[in-house]
Design a protein around this motif. Structure first.
Motif, PDB file in Angstrom:
ATOM      1  N   LEU A  46       0.859  -1.187   0.000  1.00 28.63           N
ATOM      2  CA  LEU A  46       0.000   0.000   0.000  1.00 28.63           C
ATOM      3  C   LEU A  46       0.890   1.230   0.000  1.00 28.63           C
ATOM      4  N   CYS A  47       0.785   2.051  -1.031  1.00 25.54           N
ATOM      5  CA  CYS A  47       1.585   3.277  -1.151  1.00 25.54           C
ATOM      6  C   CYS A  47       0.642   4.478  -1.144  1.00 25.54           C
ATOM      7  N   VAL A  48       0.860   5.406  -0.225  1.00 24.13           N
ATOM      8  CA  VAL A  48       0.005   6.585  -0.094  1.00 24.13           C
ATOM      9  C   VAL A  48       0.877   7.833  -0.208  1.00 24.13           C
ATOM     10  N   PRO A  49       0.576   8.741  -1.148  1.00 19.08           N
ATOM     11  CA  PRO A  49       1.389   9.958  -1.276  1.00 19.08           C
ATOM     12  C   PRO A  49       1.087  10.940  -0.152  1.00 19.08           C
ATOM     13  N   MET A  50       2.090  11.711   0.239  1.00 18.37           N
ATOM     14  CA  MET A  50       1.937  12.771   1.236  1.00 18.37           C
ATOM     15  C   MET A  50       1.823  14.084   0.466  1.00 18.37           C
ATOM     16  N   LEU A  51       0.598  14.589   0.368  1.00 16.86           N
ATOM     17  CA  LEU A  51       0.298  15.731  -0.493  1.00 16.86           C
ATOM     18  C   LEU A  51       0.228  17.013   0.321  1.00 16.86           C
ATOM     19  N   LEU A  52       0.843  18.056  -0.206  1.00 16.66           N
ATOM     20  CA  LEU A  52       0.800  19.372   0.417  1.00 16.66           C
ATOM     21  C   LEU A  52       0.524  20.392  -0.677  1.00 16.66           C
ATOM     22  N   ARG A  53      -0.724  20.833  -0.718  1.00 13.85           N
ATOM     23  CA  ARG A  53      -1.165  21.801  -1.727  1.00 13.85           C
ATOM     24  C   ARG A  53      -0.846  21.279  -3.137  1.00 13.85           C
ATOM     25  N   ASP A  54       0.051  21.947  -3.852  1.00 13.80           N
ATOM     26  CA  ASP A  54       0.295  21.596  -5.250  1.00 13.80           C
ATOM     27  C   ASP A  54       1.528  20.727  -5.444  1.00 13.80           C
ATOM     28  N   ARG A  55       2.039  20.155  -4.389  1.00 18.64           N
ATOM     29  CA  ARG A  55       3.221  19.309  -4.541  1.00 18.64           C
ATOM     30  C   ARG A  55       3.135  18.092  -3.626  1.00 18.64           C
ATOM     31  N   THR A  56       3.961  17.096  -3.944  1.00 18.96           N
ATOM     32  CA  THR A  56       4.014  15.861  -3.165  1.00 18.96           C
ATOM     33  C   THR A  56       5.295  15.853  -2.349  1.00 18.96           C
ATOM     34  N   VAL A  57       5.142  15.757  -1.041  1.00 19.86           N
ATOM     35  CA  VAL A  57       6.290  15.801  -0.133  1.00 19.86           C
ATOM     36  C   VAL A  57       7.002  14.463  -0.061  1.00 19.86           C
ATOM     37  N   GLY A  58       6.236  13.378  -0.100  1.00 26.62           N
ATOM     38  CA  GLY A  58       6.840  12.053   0.027  1.00 26.62           C
ATOM     39  C   GLY A  58       5.772  10.991  -0.105  1.00 26.62           C
ATOM     40  N   VAL A  59       6.080   9.797   0.387  1.00 24.58           N
ATOM     41  CA  VAL A  59       5.157   8.677   0.283  1.00 24.58           C
ATOM     42  C   VAL A  59       5.283   7.813   1.536  1.00 24.58           C
TER      43      VAL A  59
END
Length: 585
Positions: free
Chosen positions: A308-321
Motif C-alpha cells: 500500500l503506497c500513499v502519497p503525502m500531499l501538500l497543496r500543489d506538490r508531493t512531499v513524500g510517500v
C-alpha cells in the motif's frame, strides 16, 4: 469514555426500543384484529353468495317485480331447502320488492331487520329465536332479496384461527425484529466506537507527530503508525528531496519486532514513484524480494506481499510517500479500502509535521550559520583585545571555562551558560578604548589614569550594546568590578543588587589574576589565593559564591590554575588597592 457510555447506552436502548416496538405491535395487532373480522365476514358472505345462492339468484334476477315468482325460482328454492343443515345453513328466505318474505324455509323465525337489503352481497350478525348466533348473508337478485341464515360458529372459528395465526406471526416477527434491531444497534455502536477510536488515535498521533521538529523522528512515527493502522508487517516513509531531485528513504518499521530504523539514502521502486507521480494511493501485490533492500536481507519477508503506497500531499506538490507491506497469509495479502483510507488520513496529518520539520531544519541551518558568524565576531573581538593587551593573553579563555564550572556548581540553568561564557570571554573588551599609554604604563597610574581605567566596563557596554546576541552577556561586562560591600566601580552596587553572574565571575577573575604572573609580582600558589579570597568575603565577594567556589576547587582539583610563570612588562589595572579581586585583566 466511549466504552463506559456504551455500558449504559445498550440497556437504555433495549428498554426504549422494547416500549416503542410494543406500542407499534399493539396498535398493529388491534387494527389487524378488526380487519381480520371484517375480511373473514366479507369472504364468507361472498362464498355463500357465489355457492349457495347462485341458482336462486339466476332464477330471480330477471323476474318482474309485479308478477308472481317464476316456477324456476320456486323449484330452485325447494332444491336449496333440501340441503338445509349443510355448511351450518339454518334458514333460507326470499324477500319481495315490498319488503315482505315471499318464500321462507328454516327452523327459525325470520330475524328482525330494518329494511330490505341493498344491492350486491352483504352480511350481518343476528340471533336465532333460541339465541344461537347467526351469520346472515343478503344477496340482491333483481327486485328480490335472498337471506341466508348460517350458524356463526364456523365463521367465528375461522376468524379465531386467523387471529391466532396473526398472533403467532406477529410474535415471531416482533421477537425477530426486536433482536435484529438490537444487533443492528450493537453493530452500529461498535462501528461508531471503532471509528471514534480510530479518529481519536489519529488525533493523538497527529498531535504527537506535529509536536516534534525533528524530521527523522517525524518519519519514524509515521512509518510506525501507518503499519499499525493498516495492520501491516512493515512500514516505511520516503521523502522527495528537491535538492537532489530524488526519492530518499527516511525511516522503516517492523511491527513484529517493534524495531524502527533510520535511513538517509536514495531508493528506486516503481510503485513508490507512481504514487508520487499520480498523487493517488496504490494497492498492489509484489514479490517480497523487491522490498528486502529497505528492511534488510535477514528479515522474514518471502513470497508475495501486499503493498500500500500513499502519497503525502501538500497543496500543489508531493512531499513524500508512506508505504505499508503485508506478507501474504494463504491467499490474503491485499489491503482493503478501509486500510488505505486510514493511512491516507495519517498521511494528511503527517505532511504538515514533515513540512514543519523541513522548515525547522532550514531555520536551524540558518541559525547555525548565524552562530558561526557570532563566534567569528567574538574571535575578532578577542583578537583585538589580545593585540591591545598582551598581558592577559589566554586569561579570557581560562576564566570563561572556570566561570561555567562555578555557575553549574551554583545550579544556574543550562540556558544561561552560553551568555555567561560570552560575557566572561569579552569581560575586558572595553580596554580596547583605554589609551595604550595608560594600559601599558610600566609605572603606577595617577588619578586621571585610574579614572580612565575604571571606565572600561562602561566602554564594554557601549561597544556590545548594539549587538543583540550579546545582550544577555551585559551583566558580566558591566558589573564584574563591583564589590559586595558597594565600594566597587563603575556603579557602586552592593550585595544582591549585583547580578549573580557578575558575582560569580568576580571571584573567578580574581583567582585567575592572583594565580597568574604579573609585571609587579609572581603568581600566587593556589592555597594563598584561596586564603585571600576567604579573607575578602563580604567585603569584595558574595559569601555564598565563595562557599560554592571552595567546594568546586576541593572536588575538582584539576581546575586549579597551574600555568607556568611568564614575565611581562606591560601594566594593567589590577594594582588598584585594596581590591585584590581587581587583579584580573
Amino acid at each position: 469514555m466511549l466504552n463506559e457510555a456504551s455500558s449504559t447506552i445498550y440497556p437504555r436502548f433495549a428498554v426504549l426500543s422494547f416500549l416503542v416496538v410494543a406500542a407499534l405491535v399493539g396498535t398493529f395487532t388491534f387494527i389487524a384484529y378488526q380487519l381480520i373480522a371484517a375480511s373473514q365476514s366479507e369472504s364468507a358472505a361472498q362464498g355463500i353468495g357465489s355457492s349457495i345462492a347462485r341458482p336462486l339468484v339466476s332464477a330471480l334476477v330477471s323476474a318482474p317485480a309485479d308478477a308472481p315468482l317464476p316456477t324456476a325460482a320456486r323449484a330452485s328454492f325447494d332444491d336449496l331447502t333440501q340441503s338445509l343443515g349443510t355448511d351450518g345453513v339454518r334458514a333460507l328466505r326470499v324477500w319481495g320488492p315490498d319488503g315482505r318474505p315471499v318464500l321462507a324455509s328454516g327452523p327459525v323465525a325470520p330475524p328482525a331487520h330494518a329494511s330490505t337489503p341493498g344491492g350486491g352481497v352483504t352480511s350481518t350478525r343476528a340471533r336465532a329465536a333460541d339465541g344461537t348466533p347467526l351469520f346472515v348473508t343478503w344477496v340482491r337478485a333483481g327486485a328480490y332479496g335472498i337471506e341466508i341464515d348460517q350458524d356463526a360458529a364456523a365463521i367465528d372459528a375461522a376468524i379465531a384461527r386467523a387471529r391466532s395465526s396473526l398472533i403467532v406471526l406477529v410474535t415471531l416477527l416482533t421477537i425477530g425484529g426486536y433482536l435484529a434491531l438490537q444487533v443492528a444497534f450493537w453493530i452500529g455502536v461498535r462501528r461508531f466506537a471503532a471509528g471514534h477510536r480510530r479518529m481519536s488515535y489519529l488525533y493523538r498521533r497527529g498531535d504527537e507527530i506535529r509536536a516534534s521538529l525533528d524530521l527523522q523522528e517525524v518519519a519514524t512515527h509515521v512509518s510506525r503508525d501507518a503499519a499499525r493502522l493498516a495492520r501491516g508487517r512493515y512500514g516505511l516513509v520516503a521523502l522527495f528531496d528537491e535538492t537532489v531531485g530524488d526519492l530518499v528513504l527516511q525511516a522503516t518499521y517492523d511491527a513484529v519486532t517493534g524495531v524502527a530504523a533510520e535511513h538517509r539514502r536514495p531508493i528506486e521502486e516503481w510503485f513508490l514513484r507512481r504514487a508520487i507521480a499520480t498523487r493517488t494511493s496504490v494497492v498492489t501485490s509484489q514479490p517480497a524480494s523487491v522490498y528486502r533492500q529497505f528492511f534488510g536481507a535477514d528479515i522474514d519477508l518471502s513470497g508475495q506481499v501486499g503493498v500500500l503506497c500513499v502519497p503525502m500531499l501538500l497543496r500543489d506538490r508531493t512531499v513524500g510517500v508512506v508505504a505499508v507491506m503485508r506478507p501474504a497469509v494463504g491467499r490474503i495479502s491485499a489491503f482493503t479500502r478501509t486500510d488505505a483510507s486510514q493511512v491516507e488520513e495519517l498521511a494528511a496529518q503527517a505532511v504538515t509535521a514533515v513540512e514543519q520539520a523541513l522548515l525547522f531544519a532550514k531555520v536551524r541551518g540558518y541559525a547555525d550559520e548565524i552562530e558561526v558568524s557570532y563566534d567569528a565576531t567574538l574571535k575578532a573581538l578577542m583578537a583585538a583585545l589580545d593585540a591591545k593587551d598582551e598581558v592577559t593573553e589566554g586569561h579570557c579563555e581560562r576564566v570563561a571555562r572556570l566561570t561555567l564550572h562555578l555557575a553549574r556548581e551554583m545550579g544556574l540553568p543550562d540556558e544561561q551558560m552560553l551568555d555567561i561564557e560570552r560575557g566572561a570571554l569579552l569581560h575586558d573588551v572595553g580596554k580596547i578604548g583605554v589609551p595604550d599609554a595608560v594600559l601599558k604604563k610600566p609605572k603606577a597610574l595617577n588619578d586621571l589614569e585610574w579614572e580612565a581605567m575604571r571606565k572600561h566596563p562602561l566602554l564594554a557596554g557601549l561597544m556590545v550594546s548594539k549587538i543583540g546576541f550579546l545582550e544577555k552577556s551585559m551583566p558580566i561586562l558591566l558589573y564584574h568590578h563591583e564589590r559586595y560591600d558597594g565600594t566597587g566601580y563603575p556603579f557602586g552596587l552592593a550585595g544582591e543588587s549585583i547580578p549573580l553572574e557578575a558575582r560569580i565571575f568576580s571571584i573567578v577573575d580574581a583567582y585567575d589574576a592572583m594565580t597568574s604572573d604579573r609585571p609587579y609580582r609572581d603568581a600566587m600558589p593556589h592555597d594563598v589565593a584561596m586564603a585571600d579570597i576567604e579573607a575578602n568575603t563580604r567585603a569584595q565577594f558574595d559569601p555564598s559564591v565563595v562557599t560554592a567556589f571552595k567546594r568546586l576547587m576541593s572536588s575538582r582539583p584539576e581546575l586549579r590554575h597551574t600555568t607556568p610563570h611568564r614575565m611581562v612588562t606591560e601594566h594593567d589595572d589590577h594594582d588598584l588597592p585594596p581590591a585584590i579581586g581587581e587583579t584580573a585583566a
